[in-house]
Motif scaffolding. Structure first.
Motif, PDB file in Angstrom:
ATOM      1  N   ARG A   4       0.609  -1.259   0.112  1.00 44.58           N
ATOM      2  CA  ARG A   4      -0.032  -0.159  -0.084  1.00 44.58           C
ATOM      3  C   ARG A   4       0.547   1.700   0.490  1.00 44.58           C
ATOM      4  N   VAL A  58      -8.730   8.886  -8.954  1.00 45.41           N
ATOM      5  CA  VAL A  58      -9.770   8.765  -9.081  1.00 45.41           C
ATOM      6  C   VAL A  58     -10.687   9.960  -9.413  1.00 45.41           C
ATOM      7  N   GLY A 116      -8.088   9.425 -13.903  1.00 48.54           N
ATOM      8  CA  GLY A 116      -7.209   8.424 -14.052  1.00 48.54           C
ATOM      9  C   GLY A 116      -7.797   7.626 -13.935  1.00 48.54           C
ATOM     10  N   PHE A 117      -9.316   7.547 -13.135  1.00 47.37           N
ATOM     11  CA  PHE A 117     -10.272   6.728 -12.931  1.00 47.37           C
ATOM     12  C   PHE A 117     -10.668   6.071 -14.620  1.00 47.37           C
ATOM     13  N   ASN A 123      -7.583   4.820 -16.634  1.00 42.81           N
ATOM     14  CA  ASN A 123      -6.630   3.505 -16.398  1.00 42.81           C
ATOM     15  C   ASN A 123      -7.581   2.690 -17.085  1.00 42.81           C
ATOM     16  N   ILE A 124      -8.912   2.539 -16.906  1.00 42.21           N
ATOM     17  CA  ILE A 124      -9.651   1.585 -17.470  1.00 42.21           C
ATOM     18  C   ILE A 124      -9.848   1.344 -18.907  1.00 42.21           C
ATOM     19  N   LYS A 168      -5.960   0.178 -19.514  1.00 40.97           N
ATOM     20  CA  LYS A 168      -6.025  -1.609 -18.862  1.00 40.97           C
ATOM     21  C   LYS A 168      -6.860  -2.421 -20.062  1.00 40.97           C
ATOM     22  N   LEU A 185     -16.131  -3.053 -12.156  1.00 44.81           N
ATOM     23  CA  LEU A 185     -15.417  -2.403 -13.124  1.00 44.81           C
ATOM     24  C   LEU A 185     -14.285  -1.436 -11.978  1.00 44.81           C
ATOM     25  N   ASN A 186     -13.052  -1.736 -12.109  1.00 43.53           N
ATOM     26  CA  ASN A 186     -12.354  -0.943 -10.967  1.00 43.53           C
ATOM     27  C   ASN A 186     -10.238  -0.531 -11.616  1.00 43.53           C
ATOM     28  N   VAL A 187      -9.964   0.556 -11.305  1.00 47.76           N
ATOM     29  CA  VAL A 187      -8.867   0.994 -11.502  1.00 47.76           C
ATOM     30  C   VAL A 187      -7.961  -0.118 -10.418  1.00 47.76           C
ATOM     31  N   GLY A 188      -7.954  -1.338  -9.526  1.00 52.11           N
ATOM     32  CA  GLY A 188      -7.449  -1.572  -8.828  1.00 52.11           C
ATOM     33  C   GLY A 188      -8.405  -3.495  -8.207  1.00 52.11           C
ATOM     34  N   ILE A 240      -8.856  -1.200  -1.070  1.00 55.48           N
ATOM     35  CA  ILE A 240      -8.628   0.304  -1.016  1.00 55.48           C
ATOM     36  C   ILE A 240      -8.828   0.860  -2.456  1.00 55.48           C
ATOM     37  N   GLY A 272     -10.247   2.744  -6.260  1.00 59.54           N
ATOM     38  CA  GLY A 272     -11.578   3.269  -6.708  1.00 59.54           C
ATOM     39  C   GLY A 272     -11.745   4.776  -6.031  1.00 59.54           C
ATOM     40  N   GLU A 314     -10.945  -4.699 -13.193  1.00 60.65           N
ATOM     41  CA  GLU A 314     -10.112  -3.861 -13.546  1.00 60.65           C
ATOM     42  C   GLU A 314     -10.671  -4.129 -15.801  1.00 60.65           C
TER      43      GLU A 314
END
Lengths: 336, 336
Positions: free
Chosen positions: A74, A150, A230-231, A234-235, A238, B181-184, B188, B190, B214
């Motif tokens: 983290r 995000v 950034g959300f 990033n999506i 990826k 759907l998320n960035v990781g 923790i 998103g 992702e």
């Protein structure tokens, strides 16, 4: 040409020093004005260097750092719990003026948190952004932010647009066309942040703002700099990597179904491999952290030697062009 | 099998009635229990029907509507200014029980606004969502929302997840794996909405919620139903269309560079065409509007005949499975 000194986080990334050290040595041989500081566990790094004869040790220094930040650690833990990590020590070399840029393939979140903490942001910038090149029908475009932030306000998107434009100029695009990524190109489309950011950008002097661009417009090459939070970034990045990889697999599968198509497949393979490389530019070329009082380039965690070398080259261009200084100069005029 | 009656907005889409009427007639010939109501300008529609001999007029009705909603018309204008549009009349046929579903290739925003106004949402549903199939390494997954809702709260995402799961079951997936759907993939990661929605979904009984996925995980086939807000969904879908189209062009260009590769290219072309079709499933198969008191399927505006037929088939399945009723039943138990 005057010397450029780049600090390398030799311990980060999925492959670690056994990949990063040789890639760094290749760049050192390629650029005679380049100096490198490899940061990490000295015995391990020296052992790898010793395998390569003819290294110019005048331009290569090893700086010891006892700790390593794991790829799944983290950011808060990396920030508070590891004062002697290779990533942090490399950034401190930049802050102290012993290096002009830092390149790392390590944990993205930790690198962003440590960069902000160690180097601080430029005056007027709330949050740094991460920018990388994406291939398009027309060449490539610069996409930001790619995951550092995000939740973004209209002001953040505005700052990203300004920084993206300056960085794109630095990297060689004349009068870059700047666009906001949106779900439509009409004024009424989009969420509140995007609509407000568009109003701000329309009033910005000296910025070639062309309005909204959609997901397909990005790949068509409708803009040189595409801005989003950034959300979304990033999506988009990826999912594009995932789709490109799926298409490659499908093509290989399709070409292995019959003897006839297997033959075609074997012939087509070099062509398809070239395409695969072109489609993973973030993996290949590295991403710049913009808005910091110093240069930080993130190499993809799974980047092999060639990818890491490209990240070093990117850092070298930003050092030569003095990107933070140029950003600072433009931001003074453009920021609200 | 009992008869299914589907109302067709014959005037919508980039190609209009000259494409939609023949596609509708093909479906009519294919399914003997299907009845169609073609809605739009009667003389024009009848003129096109007359070109096709042997049409079973017992199962084909033409309903006049004097107005047409343009592809770039604002939803509010379509709602207030055109009481006799083909889209609205088709939806009113569903509301009045004269048809069991409506299929349109017209203006998406207008179709969503009119659907909500004419059909109303199911009890407990704030906003309808748009869902389509996306190809993955493992087959396909259902992605929602695709652009109807650009700002979503955690509760909206929760509702989309529940609706997506029920709709995926209806369309043939057993115990669909539902993901956000998320960035990781860590807890923790998103934005606030996604984290809160994940908490809500973890407490939902009878839902196979598997956590975050992702962008690359989506194309890897890690989930059967992938939930996001309409801003992200629209950008993901359109950028994927753009990327797939760019890859096709690149492959064609690569294969036309030398005589050798031109030969390979000519041989490989049928294989690549098949792939291109697979990669545009939203364009090909249509998207369902979920959460309404009635069935509405949106065909891609640029869908040619085959695409429009697929949208009719999708509507037919939803009619046979009585999707709104099933959704209503499940929502009563699952909604907060």
């Amino acid at each position: 040409m005057s010397a450029s000194i780049i600090a390398i986080d030799a311990m980060g990334g999925d492959y670690g020093p056994c990949c990063i050290v040789p890639a760094s040595l290749s760049c050192l041989a390629e650029y005679s004005s380049l100096h490198l500081v490899l940061v990490g566990q000295t015995p391990l790094i020296e052992e790898i260097i010793a395998r390569y004869p003819g290294v110019d040790r005048q331009r290569l220094h090893v700086e010891h750092a006892s700790e390593v930040i794991a790829m799944d650690e983290r950011p808060a833990q990396a920030l508070r719990g590891k004062p002697d990590s290779s990533m942090r020590v490399a950034l401190e070399l930049v802050r102290n003026g012993r290096a002009q840029a830092c390149v790392s393939a390590g944990n993205t979140g930790a690198l962003m948190a440590l960069s902000r903490y160690v180097l601080k942001t430029l005056p007027g910038i709330d949050r740094p952004a991460m920018m990388a090149a994406v291939p398009t029908m027309a060449g490539h475009c610069h996409l930001l932010d790619l995951g550092a932030n995000v939740d973004c306000s209209a002001e953040h998107l505005y700052q990203f647009a300004v920084m993206g434009a300056v960085a794109a100029e630095t990297l060689g695009t004349v009068q870059p066309r700047v666009a906001l990524l949106n779900v439509g190109t009409e004024d009424i489309k989009g969420n509140q942040q995007v609509k407000l950011a568009s109003n701000l950008l329309q009033q910005a002097a000296g910025l070639n703002y062309i309005g909204f661009v959609e997901g397909d417009g990005l790949y068509r090459g409708d803009a040189d700099v595409v801005v989003c939070d950034g959300f979304v970034g990033n999506i988009l990045l990826k999912s594009s990597e995932g789709l490109a990889s799926m298409i490659s697999s499908r093509i290989e599968a399709l070409f292995s179904q019959s003897i006839g198509s297997r033959m075609i497949g074997a012939l087509a393979l070099p062509v398809l491999r070239r395409l695969r490389t072109e489609l993973a530019p973030a993996q290949y070329n590295g991403a710049s952290f913009l808005g910091l009082q110093g240069i930080v380039v993130k190499s993809h965690g799974s980047a092999a030697g060639e990818g890491f070398q490209s990240a070093i080259r990117r850092a070298l261009i930003e050092v030569r062009e003095n990107l933070p200084q140029r950003l600072h100069g433009r931001l003074e005029h453009l920021l609200l």
